[in-house]
Structures are given as C-alpha cells and as structure tokens.
Motif scaffolding. Structure first.
Motif: not given
Length: 258
Positions: A177, A180-181, A183-186, A197, A199
């Motif tokens: 997790y 992934e976050q 990598a998403r820039g979140m 985080d 998001e």
C-alpha cells in the motif's frame, strides 16, 4: 450603466443584492486591513475545546497575528525573559496539525448539514502554547524519541501531556500500500521518515524497516515553523459561540434523528 440603474431600484431583489454587495465589500475591507496590520487574511478563530482552559475558554474569539509579522517566544524563553501571555510564560500559537491544510467553510457546512466526513487531508488548526524548540535529532521530551525535524514542542495549558506525546501507534502499514501510494504521488514525505497520505489522511512514521500509522494531535512530530499560522494576541469572551452555533445545532439535529 443599465445594471447600476437596475440595482438602484426599489425591488426586493435589488435590495437583497445591495445588502449582499455591502457585506462583501465590508468583509473584503476587513480582510485587507487584517492582512496589512496582522499579516493574516482571517485574523480571528473560535476556541472549540477546553484544552487551553481557563486561559482560553470554549466560545472565545482569539485574535491572531500572522507568523510572518512576529516571533514566537516559547515557555522556556518566556520564563527566562519574564515574558508571559494568557497567564503563562511564552506565546500561544495557532498551527496546522501535521501540516494539514485548514478545513474550509464548505467542508464544515457539508459535515454539519449533509453528514459528510471531513476531508482526510485537512484538519482544524490547533491553538496551543509553544513550550520549547527542538532541533532535528534532539529528544522531543526527556527520555523521548529524537525529533525527525526541527520545530516547536506544544501543549494545551489544560492538558497533562505535550502534543508530541499525546497519541498512539495504530499499526504497521502494508509495504505494498505504501509503495503504491508513493508511486501515485499521494504520499508526501514531510522529512526524516515522516509521511502524510493525502488520499486517506493517514500520518506515517518510518522506524527501521517498518512504517507505522500514527494518530494524535501532532504525535511524535514537533510543529515545523512553516506549519505555524500565527500567534494569539487578544481574547474576546463568548463571541465565538456565533461561529460555533451551526455546528452545535447540526450535532443536536443529528442526535435527534439518529
């Protein structure tokens, strides 16, 4: 010109729009004067909890001077100088917990009347006293962990614990997790193994090979200088209940229909 002539008319709509325009102009002028004199666009905040009691009470309005217009004197410095505000040494500061952005009026209205949760990446600013300053790597309290970055140690006058020691570790974050976050820039790295985080609003701290979810006011992190909104200067009793009234009424309505 036709629009101006129409606004000068005697109809109810014209009267309402003139009143609305007058209020907008007054608010604008106050905001500009506040920015010029105090360094903040919105210089007043309502006290919502008892953490600063009795020096600041629920329903009080506190006038804030922007951080760019003044220095912050900590409790330790205040004791040495003989300087105090609101009955104790040092300054009371308004800060963004974990550096999260402030809730807007729209966020608060949606929460009160539509029962929508607050956006997880926003938070209500905290008004607590600056106790001391710690540099990166210094213990945040005696026997406590090292500060991940430099900043203020803070505490409510009515609280038994400093903000940095008032919280808990909720668990370990799954590496999949977290990656992934990232990598998403979140996920924003806030410095030295601390992350936010955007998001879901989680705050993370890395210790060794593991990343933990943490919960609190500003748990395990000092208040960075750029998170400080301003310094409390004046207290106006009870007026803040006007600001808190919609929330109180909204809570009562929810209780009634729940």
């Amino acid at each position: 010109m036709k629009l101006l002539e129409w606004l000068r008319g005697e109809g109810r709509i014209q009267g309402f729009l003139r009143d609305l325009l007058f209020v907008a102009v007054v608010v604008g002028v106050i905001s500009i004067l506040s920015q010029v004199t105090l360094g903040v666009w919105t210089p007043m905040v309502a006290v919502e909890s008892g953490s600063m009691h009795p020096n600041m009470k629920v329903g009080d309005i506190i006038v804030i001077q922007g951080a760019s217009r003044t220095e912050v004197v900590t409790w330790k410095e205040g004791e040495a100088r003989g300087y105090s505000t609101f009955n104790n040494p040092g300054n009371v500061i308004l800060y963004k917990p974990y550096g999260k952005e402030k809730l807007t009026l729209a966020d608060q209205a949606a929460h009160i009347f539509l029962r929508r949760p607050y956006p997880p990446d926003k938070a209500t600013p905290v008004i607590h006293r600056a106790i001391s300053w710690v540099d990166e790597g210094e213990p945040m309290w005696e026997g406590g962990p090292a500060a991940p970055f430099a900043g203020y140690i803070t505490k409510g006058d009515n609280n038994s614990e400093i903000d940095q020691n008032a919280g808990q570790l909720l668990g370990v974050v799954r590496e999949s997790y977290f990656n992934e976050q990232m990598a998403r820039g979140m996920i924003e790295e806030m410095g030295n193994g601390t992350y936010l985080d955007h998001e879901l609003g989680y705050t993370f701290i890395r210790r060794g090979d593991e990343v933990y979810v943490i919960f609190g006011i500003n748990y395990l992190m000092p208040v960075r200088e750029d998170w400080v909104i301003g310094v409390a200067r004046y207290r106006v009793p009870l007026v803040g209940y006007v600001r808190l009234l919609p929330s109180i009424v909204g809570n009562e309505i929810r209780e009634f229909f729940s």
